[in-house]
Scaffold this motif. Structure first.
Motif, PDB file in Angstrom:
ATOM      1  N   PRO A 163       0.837  -1.213   0.000  1.00  0.00           N
ATOM      2  CA  PRO A 163       0.000   0.000   0.000  1.00  0.00           C
ATOM      3  C   PRO A 163       0.868   1.258   0.000  1.00  0.00           C
ATOM      4  O   PRO A 163       1.929   1.301   0.630  1.00  0.00           O
ATOM      5  CB  PRO A 163      -0.784  -0.124   1.308  1.00  0.00           C
ATOM      6  CG  PRO A 163      -0.777  -1.572   1.640  1.00  0.00           C
ATOM      7  CD  PRO A 163       0.504  -2.114   1.099  1.00  0.00           C
ATOM      8  N   ARG A 164       0.384   2.282  -0.714  1.00  0.00           N
ATOM      9  CA  ARG A 164       1.131   3.533  -0.892  1.00  0.00           C
ATOM     10  C   ARG A 164       1.603   4.142   0.430  1.00  0.00           C
ATOM     11  O   ARG A 164       2.763   4.533   0.570  1.00  0.00           O
ATOM     12  CB  ARG A 164       0.261   4.560  -1.616  1.00  0.00           C
ATOM     13  CG  ARG A 164       0.201   4.355  -3.111  1.00  0.00           C
ATOM     14  CD  ARG A 164       1.435   5.051  -3.766  1.00  0.00           C
ATOM     15  NE  ARG A 164       1.590   4.594  -5.146  1.00  0.00           N
ATOM     16  CZ  ARG A 164       0.870   5.067  -6.159  1.00  0.00           C
ATOM     17  NH1 ARG A 164      -0.023   6.013  -5.948  1.00  0.00           N
ATOM     18  NH2 ARG A 164       1.058   4.607  -7.378  1.00  0.00           N
ATOM     19  N   LEU A 165       0.659   4.226   1.392  1.00  0.00           N
ATOM     20  CA  LEU A 165       0.993   4.880   2.662  1.00  0.00           C
ATOM     21  C   LEU A 165       2.116   4.118   3.367  1.00  0.00           C
ATOM     22  O   LEU A 165       3.051   4.714   3.909  1.00  0.00           O
ATOM     23  CB  LEU A 165      -0.250   4.952   3.564  1.00  0.00           C
ATOM     24  CG  LEU A 165      -0.017   5.593   4.934  1.00  0.00           C
ATOM     25  CD1 LEU A 165       0.358   7.079   4.769  1.00  0.00           C
ATOM     26  CD2 LEU A 165      -1.273   5.481   5.813  1.00  0.00           C
ATOM     27  N   PHE A 166       2.028   2.795   3.309  1.00  0.00           N
ATOM     28  CA  PHE A 166       3.059   1.978   3.938  1.00  0.00           C
ATOM     29  C   PHE A 166       4.407   2.212   3.273  1.00  0.00           C
ATOM     30  O   PHE A 166       5.443   2.316   3.929  1.00  0.00           O
ATOM     31  CB  PHE A 166       2.668   0.497   3.865  1.00  0.00           C
ATOM     32  CG  PHE A 166       3.640  -0.396   4.582  1.00  0.00           C
ATOM     33  CD1 PHE A 166       3.609  -0.507   5.959  1.00  0.00           C
ATOM     34  CD2 PHE A 166       4.600  -1.107   3.875  1.00  0.00           C
ATOM     35  CE1 PHE A 166       4.520  -1.307   6.636  1.00  0.00           C
ATOM     36  CE2 PHE A 166       5.512  -1.919   4.531  1.00  0.00           C
ATOM     37  CZ  PHE A 166       5.465  -2.018   5.919  1.00  0.00           C
ATOM     38  N   GLN A 167       4.384   2.325   1.952  1.00  0.00           N
ATOM     39  CA  GLN A 167       5.638   2.587   1.239  1.00  0.00           C
ATOM     40  C   GLN A 167       6.237   3.920   1.688  1.00  0.00           C
ATOM     41  O   GLN A 167       7.441   4.043   1.875  1.00  0.00           O
ATOM     42  CB  GLN A 167       5.391   2.636  -0.267  1.00  0.00           C
ATOM     43  CG  GLN A 167       5.092   1.276  -0.878  1.00  0.00           C
ATOM     44  CD  GLN A 167       5.030   1.355  -2.392  1.00  0.00           C
ATOM     45  OE1 GLN A 167       5.858   1.969  -3.033  1.00  0.00           O
ATOM     46  NE2 GLN A 167       4.017   0.735  -2.964  1.00  0.00           N
ATOM     47  N   LYS A 168       5.368   4.899   1.890  1.00  0.00           N
ATOM     48  CA  LYS A 168       5.842   6.230   2.310  1.00  0.00           C
ATOM     49  C   LYS A 168       6.448   6.173   3.713  1.00  0.00           C
ATOM     50  O   LYS A 168       7.383   6.886   4.030  1.00  0.00           O
ATOM     51  CB  LYS A 168       4.677   7.227   2.293  1.00  0.00           C
ATOM     52  CG  LYS A 168       4.299   7.695   0.913  1.00  0.00           C
ATOM     53  CD  LYS A 168       3.897   9.174   0.937  1.00  0.00           C
ATOM     54  CE  LYS A 168       4.096   9.865  -0.390  1.00  0.00           C
ATOM     55  NZ  LYS A 168       3.380   9.226  -1.493  1.00  0.00           N
ATOM     56  N   MET A 169       5.865   5.305   4.577  1.00  0.00           N
ATOM     57  CA  MET A 169       6.313   5.235   5.980  1.00  0.00           C
ATOM     58  C   MET A 169       7.557   4.366   6.161  1.00  0.00           C
ATOM     59  O   MET A 169       8.084   4.264   7.265  1.00  0.00           O
ATOM     60  CB  MET A 169       5.200   4.611   6.835  1.00  0.00           C
ATOM     61  CG  MET A 169       4.041   5.522   7.149  1.00  0.00           C
ATOM     62  SD  MET A 169       2.700   4.539   7.869  1.00  0.00           S
ATOM     63  CE  MET A 169       3.545   3.682   9.213  1.00  0.00           C
ATOM     64  N   THR A 170       7.953   3.675   5.111  1.00  0.00           N
ATOM     65  CA  THR A 170       8.971   2.631   5.273  1.00  0.00           C
ATOM     66  C   THR A 170      10.203   2.920   4.415  1.00  0.00           C
ATOM     67  O   THR A 170      10.081   3.080   3.204  1.00  0.00           O
ATOM     68  CB  THR A 170       8.376   1.255   4.888  1.00  0.00           C
ATOM     69  OG1 THR A 170       7.208   1.039   5.676  1.00  0.00           O
ATOM     70  CG2 THR A 170       9.360   0.129   5.103  1.00  0.00           C
ATOM     71  N   LYS A 171      11.358   2.996   5.077  1.00  0.00           N
ATOM     72  CA  LYS A 171      12.614   3.146   4.337  1.00  0.00           C
ATOM     73  C   LYS A 171      13.472   1.935   4.654  1.00  0.00           C
ATOM     74  O   LYS A 171      13.671   1.601   5.822  1.00  0.00           O
ATOM     75  CB  LYS A 171      13.351   4.408   4.808  1.00  0.00           C
ATOM     76  CG  LYS A 171      13.095   5.623   3.921  1.00  0.00           C
ATOM     77  CD  LYS A 171      14.006   6.759   4.315  1.00  0.00           C
ATOM     78  CE  LYS A 171      15.452   6.471   3.890  1.00  0.00           C
ATOM     79  NZ  LYS A 171      16.384   7.459   4.424  1.00  0.00           N
ATOM     80  N   TYR A 172      13.928   1.269   3.627  1.00  0.00           N
ATOM     81  CA  TYR A 172      14.737   0.085   3.899  1.00  0.00           C
ATOM     82  C   TYR A 172      16.060   0.133   3.148  1.00  0.00           C
ATOM     83  O   TYR A 172      16.198   0.834   2.151  1.00  0.00           O
ATOM     84  CB  TYR A 172      13.963  -1.195   3.552  1.00  0.00           C
ATOM     85  CG  TYR A 172      13.658  -1.365   2.075  1.00  0.00           C
ATOM     86  CD1 TYR A 172      12.443  -0.943   1.536  1.00  0.00           C
ATOM     87  CD2 TYR A 172      14.590  -1.950   1.206  1.00  0.00           C
ATOM     88  CE1 TYR A 172      12.169  -1.095   0.185  1.00  0.00           C
ATOM     89  CE2 TYR A 172      14.314  -2.104  -0.133  1.00  0.00           C
ATOM     90  CZ  TYR A 172      13.106  -1.673  -0.640  1.00  0.00           C
ATOM     91  OH  TYR A 172      12.844  -1.817  -1.981  1.00  0.00           O
ATOM     92  N   GLU A 173      17.036  -0.615   3.671  1.00  0.00           N
ATOM     93  CA  GLU A 173      18.338  -0.759   2.998  1.00  0.00           C
ATOM     94  C   GLU A 173      18.561  -2.242   2.769  1.00  0.00           C
ATOM     95  O   GLU A 173      18.463  -3.022   3.721  1.00  0.00           O
ATOM     96  CB  GLU A 173      19.492  -0.307   3.904  1.00  0.00           C
ATOM     97  CG  GLU A 173      19.478   1.134   4.304  1.00  0.00           C
ATOM     98  CD  GLU A 173      20.514   1.380   5.430  1.00  0.00           C
ATOM     99  OE1 GLU A 173      21.517   0.643   5.526  1.00  0.00           O
ATOM    100  OE2 GLU A 173      20.264   2.309   6.217  1.00  0.00           O
ATOM    101  N   VAL A 174      18.845  -2.623   1.542  1.00  0.00           N
ATOM    102  CA  VAL A 174      19.193  -4.023   1.275  1.00  0.00           C
ATOM    103  C   VAL A 174      20.713  -4.128   1.302  1.00  0.00           C
ATOM    104  O   VAL A 174      21.400  -3.372   0.626  1.00  0.00           O
ATOM    105  CB  VAL A 174      18.673  -4.476  -0.107  1.00  0.00           C
ATOM    106  CG1 VAL A 174      19.020  -5.937  -0.345  1.00  0.00           C
ATOM    107  CG2 VAL A 174      17.176  -4.269  -0.211  1.00  0.00           C
ATOM    108  N   TRP A 175      21.225  -5.031   2.116  1.00  0.00           N
ATOM    109  CA  TRP A 175      22.680  -5.253   2.147  1.00  0.00           C
ATOM    110  C   TRP A 175      23.041  -6.340   1.136  1.00  0.00           C
ATOM    111  O   TRP A 175      23.775  -6.123   0.209  1.00  0.00           O
ATOM    112  CB  TRP A 175      23.121  -5.653   3.562  1.00  0.00           C
ATOM    113  CG  TRP A 175      22.934  -4.555   4.564  1.00  0.00           C
ATOM    114  CD1 TRP A 175      22.741  -3.233   4.300  1.00  0.00           C
ATOM    115  CD2 TRP A 175      22.905  -4.687   5.981  1.00  0.00           C
ATOM    116  NE1 TRP A 175      22.611  -2.540   5.468  1.00  0.00           N
ATOM    117  CE2 TRP A 175      22.706  -3.398   6.514  1.00  0.00           C
ATOM    118  CE3 TRP A 175      23.047  -5.770   6.863  1.00  0.00           C
ATOM    119  CZ2 TRP A 175      22.640  -3.160   7.879  1.00  0.00           C
ATOM    120  CZ3 TRP A 175      22.980  -5.541   8.213  1.00  0.00           C
ATOM    121  CH2 TRP A 175      22.786  -4.245   8.724  1.00  0.00           C
ATOM    122  N   LYS A 176      22.515  -7.512   1.349  1.00  0.00           N
ATOM    123  CA  LYS A 176      22.808  -8.631   0.444  1.00  0.00           C
ATOM    124  C   LYS A 176      21.777  -9.727   0.699  1.00  0.00           C
ATOM    125  O   LYS A 176      21.604 -10.136   1.856  1.00  0.00           O
ATOM    126  CB  LYS A 176      24.205  -9.167   0.762  1.00  0.00           C
ATOM    127  CG  LYS A 176      24.895  -9.871  -0.375  1.00  0.00           C
ATOM    128  CD  LYS A 176      26.324 -10.185   0.032  1.00  0.00           C
ATOM    129  CE  LYS A 176      27.227 -10.243  -1.165  1.00  0.00           C
ATOM    130  NZ  LYS A 176      28.614 -10.548  -0.817  1.00  0.00           N
TER     131      LYS A 176
END
Ligand code: ZN
Length: 323
Positions: free
Chosen positions: A109-122
């Motif tokens: 969901p759009r709002l969830f995407q806005k609230m969530t910042k992630y970093e992928v390491w590997k």
């Protein structure tokens, strides 16, 4: 005059509920397990181990994780897996971020995407490759629950069975349950392998599933965050005991101080907040009876630092060889 006490009592009920919702104090400390509930015996093989496989983080703060947490207390949520090494077949507990996370995340969901910042390491598969891991040892992915951040890496292991509780497999295909990728997995031919809880009571939980019959990997039903969430008790040699509690709580304070997720978050993110609360209290009892138990919320980096580590990963979870 007689009406007023009644009215006051009627008003007090929602007021008490509201106060509890907003309170930053923890749930009351439950009693330890009674003597009639023994610590179960386990007979783990000497080669067993539990290894952290961090795949990245979600950038969060403590205020998101538990009631009363600070907005200034930065908590990068661990997103990853734990590898249980066992001579009868290794198991990955959850799968962390996979190679397709960007595509998958775009379906949330759009709002969830806005609230969530992630970093992928590997992704886990690449880390295991880098560690020269023998993939023929791996016999399945065991899900603590069927949510996006625990399932993203599954397509990177297309031949592996996905061990899941019956209730979470059903919930995964229910579009009204929050926390799933929308559509991304609909046509993915998972090798689902449902398990049931064939065993009797275990540490105060009503039933259990003993994966290899030696007591070293035991799953119990802990519904709440999702309908079919489980807790996995892992016992290594010398009776070193872990409890992989999934998303029962997001950080250890959820259990050590019995601080539930903040009200708006559990309202949105928990399928059954009351059920989740009962399981927090159960675990709090167990922690009193087994003080050495290492409790592992699926998103607490501090907990995963207390496992064996893959080569090139520091105990703080940073991947030194990330490219
Ligand atoms: Zn999660």
């Amino acid at each position: 005059m007689k009406k007023w006490p009644l009215l006051a009592a009627a008003a007090a009920v929602p007021a008490q509920r509201l106060a509890r919702k907003l309170s930053s104090s923890g749930l009351p400390q439950p009693a330890p397990l009674p003597p009639s509930v023994p610590v179960p015996h386990a007979d783990p093989p000497a080669e067993m181990d539990l290894v952290a496989v961090p795949t990245g983080v979600n950038n969060r703060v403590a205020a998101y994780a538990y009631t009363g947490g600070s907005f200034f207390d930065k908590r990068d949520f661990y997103i990853g897996a734990a590898l249980i090494k066992h001579p009868q077949g290794d198991l990955l507990v959850d799968s962390g971020f996979g190679r397709d996370i960007a595509k998958q995340f775009a379906t949330m969901p759009r709002l969830f995407q806005k609230m969530t910042k992630y970093e992928v390491w590997k992704p886990a598969v690449e880390q295991l490759e880098a560690a020269d891991y023998d993939f023929s040892r791996l016999s399945g992915i065991l899900l603590t629950h069927a949510h996006w951040d625990h399932m993203s890496g599954i397509p990177d292991f297309p031949d592996l069975p996905v061990l899941v509780s019956r209730r979470d497999r059903a919930a995964f295909y229910n579009p009204e349950i929050f926390g799933n990728f929308r559509g991304y997995f609909r046509d993915t031919p998972f090798k689902w392998q449902e398990f049931s809880f064939e065993g009797g009571p275990y540490l105060g939980f009503p039933r259990h599933h003993d994966v290899y019959g030696d007591g070293s990997i035991v799953c119990v039903p802990a519904p709440g965050h999702t309908p079919g969430s489980i807790i996995i008790f892992v016992t290594l040699t010398h009776q070193v005991r872990y409890a992989l509690v999934g998303d029962l709580v997001w950080q250890r304070e959820g259990l050590t101080r019995r601080l539930e997720r903040p009200f708006p978050i559990r309202r949105l993110g928990d399928f059954d907040a009351e059920g989740n609360r009962q399981n927090i209290l159960r675990m709090a009892s167990i922690m009193q009876s087994i003080p050495d138990l290492i409790v592992v919320p699926a998103h607490d980096q501090r907990a995963f630092a207390e496992m064996s580590q893959l080569p090139n990963v520091t105990t703080r979870g940073r991947i030194l060889s990330a490219t």
